[in-house]
Design a protein around this motif. Structure first.
Motif, PDB file in Angstrom:
ATOM      1  N   UNK A 147      15.859  31.811 -28.665  1.00 51.31           N
ATOM      2  CA  UNK A 147      16.108  32.812 -28.602  1.00 51.31           C
ATOM      3  C   UNK A 147      13.974  33.062 -28.956  1.00 51.31           C
ATOM      4  N   UNK A 148      13.865  32.502 -29.675  1.00 54.43           N
ATOM      5  CA  UNK A 148      12.093  32.215 -29.615  1.00 54.43           C
ATOM      6  C   UNK A 148      11.483  31.648 -28.221  1.00 54.43           C
ATOM      7  N   UNK A 149      12.219  30.702 -27.392  1.00 53.11           N
ATOM      8  CA  UNK A 149      11.545  30.034 -26.424  1.00 53.11           C
ATOM      9  C   UNK A 149      12.003  31.592 -25.311  1.00 53.11           C
ATOM     10  N   UNK A 150      12.662  32.156 -25.381  1.00 57.15           N
ATOM     11  CA  UNK A 150      13.167  32.504 -24.283  1.00 57.15           C
ATOM     12  C   UNK A 150      12.504  34.271 -24.768  1.00 57.15           C
ATOM     13  N   UNK A 151      11.541  34.889 -25.623  1.00 57.51           N
ATOM     14  CA  UNK A 151      10.618  35.542 -26.051  1.00 57.51           C
ATOM     15  C   UNK A 151       9.154  35.574 -25.867  1.00 57.51           C
ATOM     16  N   UNK A 152       9.033  34.219 -26.176  1.00 58.67           N
ATOM     17  CA  UNK A 152       7.929  33.831 -25.506  1.00 58.67           C
ATOM     18  C   UNK A 152       7.477  33.712 -23.816  1.00 58.67           C
ATOM     19  N   UNK A 153       8.957  32.444 -23.295  1.00 62.07           N
ATOM     20  CA  UNK A 153       8.334  33.250 -21.628  1.00 62.07           C
ATOM     21  C   UNK A 153       8.936  34.449 -20.922  1.00 62.07           C
TER      22      UNK A 153
END
Length: 163
Positions: A147-153
């Motif tokens: 979830x954190x990585x998808x938000x950044x991407x």
């Protein structure tokens, strides 16, 4: 074809030929088999085909119940059969395609699935080319990390699109 298949299923069930029954059912228990779940097939019936489909589905249900209920079939055999068939019938898969910048769409798809609470129900995830990179990222991360990585991407993709 459905009438013949229904008759073969019924004959195997009535004869308690469980090996034959499992073999027949293995070929039939596929999602979308013969497009029998199409709404238009059940919405209007001009020549009785709906009755043939209903009879087929009722016989499949009776055969499955017979496999479950009969003590002649050993429990390990039952479990193996139903586990194998569950793979073909009861799971949705998400396959991410390749194509360079399309990977950004895949990230957005993952985000939308997570936001809708549907991501946890995906049991099979695969991809080709760029989609395989996103699928691998999703497979090796915990839900929180993903979830954190998808938000950044997603925010990076949004900024790149504004340029």
């Amino acid at each position: 074809m459905l009438e013949k298949t229904t008759a073969r299923l019924k004959a195997a069930r009535e004869a308690s030929a469980y090996d034959d029954l499992q073999f027949l059912l293995s070929g039939l228990l596929k999602r979308g088999h013969l497009n029998l779940c199409a709404a238009e097939l059940h919405s209007r019936c001009a020549v009785g085909s709906k009755y043939v489909v209903d009879a087929f589905q009722a016989e499949v249900e009776a055969c499955l119940a017979a496999l479950v209920d009969d003590d002649a079939v050993p429990l390990p055999t039952k479990l193996a059969f139903f586990k194998k068939e569950r793979r073909a019938l009861g799971q949705s898969a998400l396959c991410l395609s390749g194509g360079g910048s399309i990977c950004m769409y895949h990230i957005g798809t993952l985000k939308a699935l997570m936001d809708a609470g549907l991501y946890d129900s995906i049991r099979v995830l695969s991809g080709t080319s760029g989609g395989s990179i996103i699928a691998a990222m999703a497979a090796c991360k915990t839900d929180e990390e993903l979830k954190a990585e998808v938000r950044v991407l997603v925010s990076v993709a949004y900024k790149l699109n504004k340029l």
